[in-house]
Design an enzyme around this catalytic site. Sequence first.
Site, PDB file in Angstrom:
ATOM      1  N   ASN A 101      21.420  -1.907 -12.424  1.00 57.09           N
ATOM      2  CA  ASN A 101      21.246  -2.827 -13.441  1.00 57.09           C
ATOM      3  C   ASN A 101      20.677  -4.367 -13.198  1.00 57.09           C
ATOM      4  OD1 ASN A 101      22.799  -1.380 -15.718  1.00 57.09           O
ATOM      5  ND2 ASN A 101      24.416  -1.258 -14.398  1.00 57.09           N
ATOM      6  N   LYS A 111      26.211  12.016 -23.741  1.00 61.54           N
ATOM      7  CA  LYS A 111      25.489  11.262 -22.700  1.00 61.54           C
ATOM      8  C   LYS A 111      26.243  10.003 -22.579  1.00 61.54           C
ATOM      9  CE  LYS A 111      22.934   8.224 -23.044  1.00 61.54           C
ATOM     10  NZ  LYS A 111      22.888   6.899 -22.787  1.00 61.54           N
ATOM     11  N   GLU A 137      27.477   4.555 -13.604  1.00 57.30           N
ATOM     12  CA  GLU A 137      26.627   4.215 -12.914  1.00 57.30           C
ATOM     13  C   GLU A 137      27.143   3.761 -11.478  1.00 57.30           C
ATOM     14  OE1 GLU A 137      23.493   2.582 -16.383  1.00 57.30           O
ATOM     15  OE2 GLU A 137      24.762   1.217 -15.366  1.00 57.30           O
ATOM     16  N   SER A 161      12.830  -3.230 -15.391  1.00 57.71           N
ATOM     17  CA  SER A 161      11.425  -3.185 -14.715  1.00 57.71           C
ATOM     18  C   SER A 161      10.627  -2.071 -14.402  1.00 57.71           C
ATOM     19  CB  SER A 161      11.750  -4.519 -13.895  1.00 57.71           C
ATOM     20  OG  SER A 161      12.662  -3.747 -12.666  1.00 57.71           O
ATOM     21  N   THR A 215      33.075   5.317 -29.228  1.00 62.34           N
ATOM     22  CA  THR A 215      32.753   6.152 -28.142  1.00 62.34           C
ATOM     23  C   THR A 215      31.112   6.126 -28.018  1.00 62.34           C
ATOM     24  OG1 THR A 215      32.765   8.658 -27.226  1.00 62.34           O
ATOM     25  CG2 THR A 215      32.503   8.080 -29.841  1.00 62.34           C
ATOM     26  N   THR A 244      19.974   9.193 -20.675  1.00 60.81           N
ATOM     27  CA  THR A 244      19.129   7.912 -19.903  1.00 60.81           C
ATOM     28  C   THR A 244      19.382   7.697 -18.537  1.00 60.81           C
ATOM     29  OG1 THR A 244      20.899   6.571 -20.803  1.00 60.81           O
ATOM     30  CG2 THR A 244      19.053   6.724 -22.209  1.00 60.81           C
TER      31      THR A 244
END
Lengths: 444, 444
Positions: free
Chosen positions: B439, B220, B316, B444, B231, B194
């Site tokens: 985030n 992932k 991220e 959007s 997990t 993702t």
Amino acid sequence: MSHPSSEEQRLRAEVTRLRAQVAALEAAAKPGLPAVSPLAPKGGFPDLPPVAGVRLAAAAAGVRYKGRDDVMLAYLAPGTAMAGVTTRSATRSACVLDCEDKLHLTGHDAEGAAIVVNAGNANAFTGDNGRKSVAAITEAVGATLGVPAERVFSSSTGVIGEPLPHDRITAALTQMKDGLQPRNFRAAAEAIRTTDTFAKGAGVTLDLGGEQVSIAGIAKGSGMIAPDMATMLVYIFTDARIAQADLQILLRDLTDRSFNCITVDSDTSTSDTLLLAATGQRGPVLTPGTEAHDSFREGLLKVMTDLAQQVVRDGEGATKFIEIRVTGAASDSEAAIVGRSIANSPLVKTAVAGEDPNWGRVVMAVGKAGVTADRDRLSIRFGDVLVAEKGWVASSYREADGAAYMKNPELVIGVDLGLGDGQATVWTCDLTHAYIQINADYRS
Amino acid sequence: MSHPSSEEQRLRAEVTRLRAQVAALEAAAKPGLPAVSPLAPKGGFPDLPPVAGVRLAAAAAGVRYKGRDDVMLAYLAPGTAMAGVTTRSATRSACVLDCEDKLHLTGHDAEGAAIVVNAGNANAFTGDNGRKSVAAITEAVGATLGVPAERVFSSSTGVIGEPLPHDRITAALTQMKDGLQPRNFRAAAEAIRTTDTFAKGAGVTLDLGGEQVSIAGIAKGSGMIAPDMATMLVYIFTDARIAQADLQILLRDLTDRSFNCITVDSDTSTSDTLLLAATGQRGPVLTPGTEAHDSFREGLLKVMTDLAQQVVRDGEGATKFIEIRVTGAASDSEAAIVGRSIANSPLVKTAVAGEDPNWGRVVMAVGKAGVTADRDRLSIRFGDVLVAEKGWVASSYREADGAAYMKNPELVIGVDLGLGDGQATVWTCDLTHAYIQINADYRS
């Protein structure tokens, strides 16, 4: 002398335009942080009532900051009852440990007392030097004001792990003694700011038994705010007449309903301290169970809640004030855990910053909280907008309604667990680029 | 035709220069997120060993993303033992609940099995529709591959709360069945990404009782990573021969030493699932207590740790990989609590992002953890640099040493509590502007 050609004129205009564009882009690339939080209370620092038996002063001692006051001193008349709550952090600072010791002492109420607070250096994790600094400061304050050192309470806020230059503070004491004035709350509140963008104060005047009684408080706090265990730096003064033991019980109880309901960043400070001084110069003796005690309790909660919310409104980088209302939990304590799980979730906080009605992240935060929850009984509201119920998005929900609501600077996220009567409210703010900007180079 | 004046030439050069400056500033104002995390393993996706009895395929079903594969299918030969651990989130998704039910079923090992995973939609908090989608997908997979639906395990990852268009997935099954191939791990790992910036795989080949046994896994995960309870999405395949009950015990134990030691942002997903398929086609029967079982255990832990660390490396917005080593705690579990408190502290994570050796924030995070700690026994190291000990900064510490160390992309923060033998290691990453950027507008 020849006239500039039309081409030259055109090029000059282009150069002027491009220079302005460069200047604008350069300014945008280094965004100044807002001088004052957009969530600050309108109208600035409130007009606080005088509290009989309390005088305050502030001074620029140069502990760390230059060109601003950084120490406050409060003198409390003989007969003052002192109550307090402090952080339960295992690495709490020398001044917090000293306050704890002194709050347990009794029998000194007949003598005067004092509170001294500096900003810029937390005197936390400074080993034996920390204890020595606290002793030097509290003894000097006691000698200057003619109160026993056992009745001098100190706090320090700022950088952790650097030695406190306490001689700079003691050198300012005579000047501060001479400057002690009633109603000097604003100067005191300004002096204890660190990353705070505005000084925080709140007060009420109560009619107790036909006599006017005042409560006035000041606070500092902006980051490292998750006073799950106690609170940040808060000083509340009242001229009410109440026994120390009753005052302490009341303070602990109301802390759970005010300061313990806020979080900015889930990080609990080493220095959290809330002191409440009751000078006993006005009104009837406040005995638990009486109407006057109830009125005082209500007034005190109002002041504490106001100050707690102001700390959130000054949360580092905050652009949204968020109230999280959890209902229908198995118990109040489980409701508080769910509320805090949502309030501390970086994914919920960044979604709010982006004005994204991302209720899926609220579901996630409920799920990870570790308390009883049933996905299919859960309902979620953004303000009055019912977003999700019965394990899925509400049939009435329109994304446009959620998106429009998220544009508000003040948001209410309602979560009903559908299980019992437990409820809790938590106040927090969003997580923005400015929080990163403030904290990625705080010491540099 | 007149020559341009020298002034015209000068102005033209100035316009050219300014235009370039504007373009550069405009590009800097909209920073592209890095295409691949700077912490990604060098050398790209590893060359994974073939696992006898396993074939994989991927397809572009168009669940949400366009122009890329978004579904993976794994076929597992008859005789495969399936083990798994899943999130304990109270709002876990329909496919997680379905996997849990199926993992408790026994007696089907003689039949084939399958795993089907889609990216783009988590099918979480989708009410009864969620259950229906899982049933439709697993039944269709079972029919296509000729395995019982009770042996088809599904996962979904992506946006929460939107209905899963499962017909798009079932429509791609025949194509995927035809495309099933051994060693197709990379395509499968790519299909389940993702916000991941790179596909994650790890594998080992072991010699067990003279026979070559393979373990190969894919994962992932990038955000909403705090698998305190289980997990994220991980699929590990081995051709080893081991009873289902022994496999399950081994997996749960090793999960505590690998995936449960990582956190990106303290937010636990609704969809965390780890499945381990042992096809039983190679090597001796692995009985607990035997040397072969120990070797297998060691190899499996290596694969799991590698995958877990890759998830952190793709955290991220991450620019720093941080290993937090806690020693000297009263117990291993208290050490883990302290490690997680440091790893989840936004103030520690932003300090690391700013390359600031702000050890005071580490002290704070130890203090707030709520476990036994003694400020004066605590010591802190950044790599080999002793920063603090005995309640204060170490006498040997120089800020320049700490600052130089923080420039490394891979950091070790060592905390010794000086109390007992308890220890734990936690892996995490820093908190940067890019995390906010990713985030604040994910949907959007």
